[in-house]
Design an enzyme around this catalytic site. Sequence first.
Site, PDB file in Angstrom:
ATOM      1  CE1 TYR A  65      -3.317  -2.769   0.187  1.00  0.00           C
ATOM      2  CE2 TYR A  65      -3.606  -2.351   2.519  1.00  0.00           C
ATOM      3  CZ  TYR A  65      -3.926  -3.050   1.381  1.00  0.00           C
ATOM      4  OH  TYR A  65      -4.892  -4.031   1.443  1.00  0.00           O
ATOM      5  CG  HIS A 134      -1.885  -8.400  -0.532  1.00  0.00           C
ATOM      6  ND1 HIS A 134      -1.330  -7.150  -0.432  1.00  0.00           N
ATOM      7  CD2 HIS A 134      -3.212  -8.188  -0.762  1.00  0.00           C
ATOM      8  CE1 HIS A 134      -2.274  -6.238  -0.592  1.00  0.00           C
ATOM      9  NE2 HIS A 134      -3.427  -6.836  -0.803  1.00  0.00           N
ATOM     10  N   PRO A 213     -15.913  -3.383   3.494  1.00  0.00           N
ATOM     11  CG  PRO A 213     -15.366  -2.589   5.629  1.00  0.00           C
ATOM     12  CD  PRO A 213     -14.741  -3.072   4.355  1.00  0.00           C
ATOM     13  CG  LEU A 214     -17.845   1.312   5.021  1.00  0.00           C
ATOM     14  CD1 LEU A 214     -17.240   2.635   5.471  1.00  0.00           C
ATOM     15  CD2 LEU A 214     -19.243   1.135   5.632  1.00  0.00           C
ATOM     16  N   GLY A 217     -16.669   2.675  -0.170  1.00  0.00           N
ATOM     17  CA  GLY A 217     -17.191   4.030   0.032  1.00  0.00           C
ATOM     18  C   GLY A 217     -18.634   4.202  -0.410  1.00  0.00           C
ATOM     19  CB  SER A 220     -20.139   6.686   2.851  1.00  0.00           C
ATOM     20  OG  SER A 220     -20.042   7.196   1.525  1.00  0.00           O
TER      21      SER A 220
END
Length: 327
Positions: A65, A134, A213-214, A217, A220
């Site tokens: 990352y 990964h 999990p979102l 985004g 949101s």
Amino acid sequence: MTFRQLGRSGIQVSAIGFGAWAIGGPFTSGGKPAGWGEVDDDESVAAIHRALDLGITFFDTADVYGTGHSERVLRRALAGRRDDVVIATKFGNVFDAETRTVTGRDISPGHVRRACRASLDRLGTDRIDLYQLHVGDAPLDRVDDLIATLEELVDGGLIRAYGWSTDDPERAAAFAKGPHCAAVQHELSVLRDAPAMLAVCDTHDLASVNRGPLAMGLLSGKYGPQSRLPGNDVRGDSPAWMTLFRDGRPAPEFLSMMEAIRDILTSGGRTLAQGALGWLLARSARTLPIPGIRTAAQAEENAGALRHGPLSAADLAQIDDLLQRPS
Ligand SMILES: NC(=O)c1ccc[n+]([C@@H]2O[C@H](COP(=O)([O-])OP(=O)(O)OC[C@H]3O[C@@H](n4cnc5c(N)ncnc54)[C@H](OP(=O)(O)O)[C@@H]3O)[C@@H](O)[C@H]2O)c1
């Protein structure tokens, strides 16, 4: 903050974690953006500090990352707090930190050992709590070698437990043969259930660490049909695997699903994001959502999901009904 077990490791973590992909900043893979656009490190550190203040103790990153940057930002933000937190990172990608590009993959024992030392250096710690493969589609015939190498790292005290970041239940089950395998990281959100993977976690006493999990985004509620993500954001110029966003915009089918269940998710005073996290907490006692967090405000909202607790069984059944999937 409610705690959960990290599978059979016995390690306790906050039931909601902190996903640290975006705070790594820009990098590329195969000529496409693999980060989430520009970041301000001071803002990232403030987000981590706010999360810590609110009781979040589980931090998920990866060596790749920002080609090492996310691990370094965590080091800076967690200075003096190492013993209060549980750090998960990942290995298996090869990258060039000068050009901030991913250059390949390597899961050979030599690379795993080198990558582990490099992550420990960048994180400024003497141990990694959860070390995750990964490469989601790594061949099954490499599993025995990988487990042997990871067990060596456990014996040397460099890592405490390990897991695989994969969406394939067969691979997760194969890794579970390893004595210190404690978790599988896989995609799970109210828009994308994963019953087969949750069954593997039950069978093998693994934690289900939930990425996306979102829905990157979407959950949101701040992105609509006209939203366009910037070209330097992985959502704005999507790689082939991306389905939640298409041509730089939210995929309409996922927006429709979100609208269909909005009222249930926002019941009881929850925000949409809190409802999405509440669904995950209710889905299984093994789930550990790790929402990506970029700002102190996002840390507050996401940690606030625990105040509201899991959605009810009736809410879950109604959501399945509305999304026309089996309960
Ligand atoms: N292969 C793998 O192992 C893998 C793959 C994917 C992810 N992960 C891990 O899983 C973590 C989470 O997954 P993800 O980053 O893909 O997606 P996510 O958690 O579903 O979405 C995170 C994004 O949503 C926005 N957001 C978060 N909280 C918000 C709030 N309260 N209000 C408004 N917006 C909010 C932020 O981006 P914006 O503000 O820019 O919208 C944030 O970066 C990652 O950070 C990483 O640690 C691992």
